[in-house]
Scaffold this motif. Structure first.
Motif, PDB file in Angstrom:
ATOM      1  N   ILE A  25      41.062  46.433  60.491  1.00  0.00           N
ATOM      2  CA  ILE A  25      42.354  45.747  60.398  1.00  0.00           C
ATOM      3  C   ILE A  25      42.326  44.477  61.233  1.00  0.00           C
ATOM      4  O   ILE A  25      42.791  43.411  60.797  1.00  0.00           O
ATOM      5  N   MET A  26      41.774  44.572  62.438  1.00  0.00           N
ATOM      6  CA  MET A  26      41.703  43.409  63.322  1.00  0.00           C
ATOM      7  C   MET A  26      40.905  42.285  62.675  1.00  0.00           C
ATOM      8  O   MET A  26      41.320  41.115  62.687  1.00  0.00           O
ATOM      9  N   GLN A  27      39.776  42.618  62.105  1.00  0.00           N
ATOM     10  CA  GLN A  27      38.941  41.603  61.455  1.00  0.00           C
ATOM     11  C   GLN A  27      39.682  40.945  60.294  1.00  0.00           C
ATOM     12  O   GLN A  27      39.618  39.718  60.128  1.00  0.00           O
ATOM     13  N   SER A  28      40.379  41.733  59.489  1.00  0.00           N
ATOM     14  CA  SER A  28      41.098  41.167  58.344  1.00  0.00           C
ATOM     15  C   SER A  28      42.258  40.288  58.809  1.00  0.00           C
ATOM     16  O   SER A  28      42.525  39.237  58.211  1.00  0.00           O
ATOM     17  N   ALA A  29      42.937  40.705  59.880  1.00  0.00           N
ATOM     18  CA  ALA A  29      44.048  39.903  60.417  1.00  0.00           C
ATOM     19  C   ALA A  29      43.542  38.558  60.932  1.00  0.00           C
ATOM     20  O   ALA A  29      44.180  37.516  60.730  1.00  0.00           O
ATOM     21  N   LEU A  30      42.405  38.570  61.609  1.00  0.00           N
ATOM     22  CA  LEU A  30      41.824  37.328  62.107  1.00  0.00           C
ATOM     23  C   LEU A  30      41.437  36.398  60.964  1.00  0.00           C
ATOM     24  O   LEU A  30      41.665  35.178  61.030  1.00  0.00           O
ATOM     25  N   ALA A  84      37.374  32.023  48.235  1.00  0.00           N
ATOM     26  CA  ALA A  84      36.241  32.694  48.888  1.00  0.00           C
ATOM     27  C   ALA A  84      36.702  33.460  50.118  1.00  0.00           C
ATOM     28  O   ALA A  84      36.239  34.582  50.382  1.00  0.00           O
ATOM     29  N   ARG A  85      37.618  32.886  50.873  1.00  0.00           N
ATOM     30  CA  ARG A  85      38.072  33.552  52.101  1.00  0.00           C
ATOM     31  C   ARG A  85      39.001  34.718  51.783  1.00  0.00           C
ATOM     32  O   ARG A  85      39.004  35.727  52.499  1.00  0.00           O
ATOM     33  N   ALA A  86      39.767  34.599  50.710  1.00  0.00           N
ATOM     34  CA  ALA A  86      40.566  35.742  50.262  1.00  0.00           C
ATOM     35  C   ALA A  86      39.648  36.868  49.792  1.00  0.00           C
ATOM     36  O   ALA A  86      39.925  38.057  50.031  1.00  0.00           O
ATOM     37  N   ALA A  87      38.540  36.501  49.156  1.00  0.00           N
ATOM     38  CA  ALA A  87      37.575  37.510  48.707  1.00  0.00           C
ATOM     39  C   ALA A  87      36.937  38.230  49.891  1.00  0.00           C
ATOM     40  O   ALA A  87      36.650  39.437  49.829  1.00  0.00           O
ATOM     41  N   ALA A  88      36.708  37.508  50.993  1.00  0.00           N
ATOM     42  CA  ALA A  88      36.142  38.130  52.190  1.00  0.00           C
ATOM     43  C   ALA A  88      37.110  39.154  52.779  1.00  0.00           C
ATOM     44  O   ALA A  88      36.689  40.227  53.254  1.00  0.00           O
ATOM     45  N   ILE A  89      38.394  38.852  52.724  1.00  0.00           N
ATOM     46  CA  ILE A  89      39.399  39.811  53.194  1.00  0.00           C
ATOM     47  C   ILE A  89      39.447  41.011  52.251  1.00  0.00           C
ATOM     48  O   ILE A  89      39.610  42.159  52.697  1.00  0.00           O
ATOM     49  N   LYS A  90      39.264  40.761  50.956  1.00  0.00           N
ATOM     50  CA  LYS A  90      39.230  41.860  49.993  1.00  0.00           C
ATOM     51  C   LYS A  90      38.070  42.803  50.292  1.00  0.00           C
ATOM     52  O   LYS A  90      38.205  44.029  50.162  1.00  0.00           O
ATOM     53  N   GLY A 147      38.060  49.363  54.220  1.00  0.00           N
ATOM     54  CA  GLY A 147      39.130  50.226  54.713  1.00  0.00           C
ATOM     55  C   GLY A 147      39.343  51.430  53.815  1.00  0.00           C
ATOM     56  O   GLY A 147      39.560  52.549  54.299  1.00  0.00           O
ATOM     57  N   ASP A 148      39.275  51.211  52.498  1.00  0.00           N
ATOM     58  CA  ASP A 148      39.389  52.329  51.559  1.00  0.00           C
ATOM     59  C   ASP A 148      38.270  53.348  51.793  1.00  0.00           C
ATOM     60  O   ASP A 148      38.497  54.565  51.745  1.00  0.00           O
ATOM     61  N   GLU A 149      37.062  52.840  52.025  1.00  0.00           N
ATOM     62  CA  GLU A 149      35.928  53.739  52.260  1.00  0.00           C
ATOM     63  C   GLU A 149      36.138  54.564  53.530  1.00  0.00           C
ATOM     64  O   GLU A 149      35.834  55.769  53.553  1.00  0.00           O
ATOM     65  N   ILE A 150      36.652  53.937  54.574  1.00  0.00           N
ATOM     66  CA  ILE A 150      36.909  54.664  55.818  1.00  0.00           C
ATOM     67  C   ILE A 150      37.962  55.743  55.585  1.00  0.00           C
ATOM     68  O   ILE A 150      37.832  56.884  56.060  1.00  0.00           O
ATOM     69  N   ASP A 192      45.933  46.802  53.400  1.00  0.00           N
ATOM     70  CA  ASP A 192      46.305  46.530  52.010  1.00  0.00           C
ATOM     71  C   ASP A 192      47.249  45.325  51.930  1.00  0.00           C
ATOM     72  O   ASP A 192      47.097  44.452  51.062  1.00  0.00           O
ATOM     73  N   TRP A 193      48.225  45.275  52.836  1.00  0.00           N
ATOM     74  CA  TRP A 193      49.214  44.201  52.782  1.00  0.00           C
ATOM     75  C   TRP A 193      48.659  42.895  53.345  1.00  0.00           C
ATOM     76  O   TRP A 193      49.067  41.814  52.910  1.00  0.00           O
ATOM     77  N   ILE A 194      47.746  42.981  54.295  1.00  0.00           N
ATOM     78  CA  ILE A 194      47.064  41.770  54.754  1.00  0.00           C
ATOM     79  C   ILE A 194      46.284  41.156  53.597  1.00  0.00           C
ATOM     80  O   ILE A 194      46.346  39.938  53.350  1.00  0.00           O
TER      81      ILE A 194
END
Length: 205
Positions: free
Chosen positions: A23-28, A42-48, A54-57, A90-92
């Motif tokens: 979560i921290m990484q995605s928020a950053l 591309a940066r939105a894809a990196a967050i995806k 996160g789903d895997e975890i 998910d919302w990030i």
């Protein structure tokens, strides 16, 4: 060979820490996108990709829960904490995706402010989840998450009010209203994480 019918399961703490750090990484990445607005798709894809991680975890938590007889705290709370942590990311990811899909030309000051709040909430989640084995330490970060959710709510209300008072066209107003709501929802989900942590602490007291 000794068959362990009642294993002592400590792996949940590691998985929850991984989820919080994710979560921290995605928020950053989201904050960086709003602060340095280029290569949006591309940066939105990196967050995806982080959202997929996160789903895997979350799936790992559920699988471990199904295979574990003795858990460190109530099974329903493990399930709910995993679910709520997953909701935050998910919302990030949804906010980043909307910036790309709606082809937003540039972020607003209010949007940038909300991403900073999300980063602060993520940091508080990391601290709180990191203290799951020392529940007396979670009170301060949990309070901070509640404070940040209230702050995000005020920023979002003011942002929407300013939006409708502006001369922007109706389509742009609709796009930004949804983006603001999505950003604020990320902090709502962070508060839900805090609520689960408070429930766990109360039960363990």
């Amino acid at each position: 060979m000794v068959l362990r019918l009642f294993p002592r399961e400590e792996g949940f703490f590691l998985l929850f820490n991984r989820a919080a750090e994710n979560i921290m990484q995605s928020a950053l990445l989201l904050r960086n996108l709003f602060e340095d607005y280029r290569d949006v798709e591309a940066r939105a894809a990196a967050i995806k990709e982080l959202e997929d991680r996160g789903d895997e975890i979350t799936h790992e938590v559920m699988d471990r829960l199904n295979r574990t007889f003795i858990t460190p705290f109530d099974r329903e709370d493990i399930h709910e904490l995993a679910r709520q942590l997953d909701n935050v990311i998910d919302w990030i990811e949804a906010a980043a995706a909307r910036m790309a899909v709606y082809r937003i030309p540039r972020p607003t000051r209010e949007g940038q402010e909300m991403t900073h709040i999300i980063v602060d909430a993520a940091a508080a989640i990391v601290e709180a989840v990191g203290n799951l084995q020392r529940l007396d330490k979670i009170a301060a970060p949990v309070r901070e998450i509640h404070r940040l959710e209230n702050l995000a709510d005020r920023v979002q209300r003011d942002a929407v009010a300013a939006l409708f008072a502006s001369t922007a066209n109706a389509i742009d107003i609709m796009k930004w209203k949804e983006i603001y709501e999505t950003l604020e929802e990320a902090t709502d989900q962070a508060e839900d994480v805090a609520n689960v942590l408070e429930t766990i602490k109360t039960k363990q007291a």
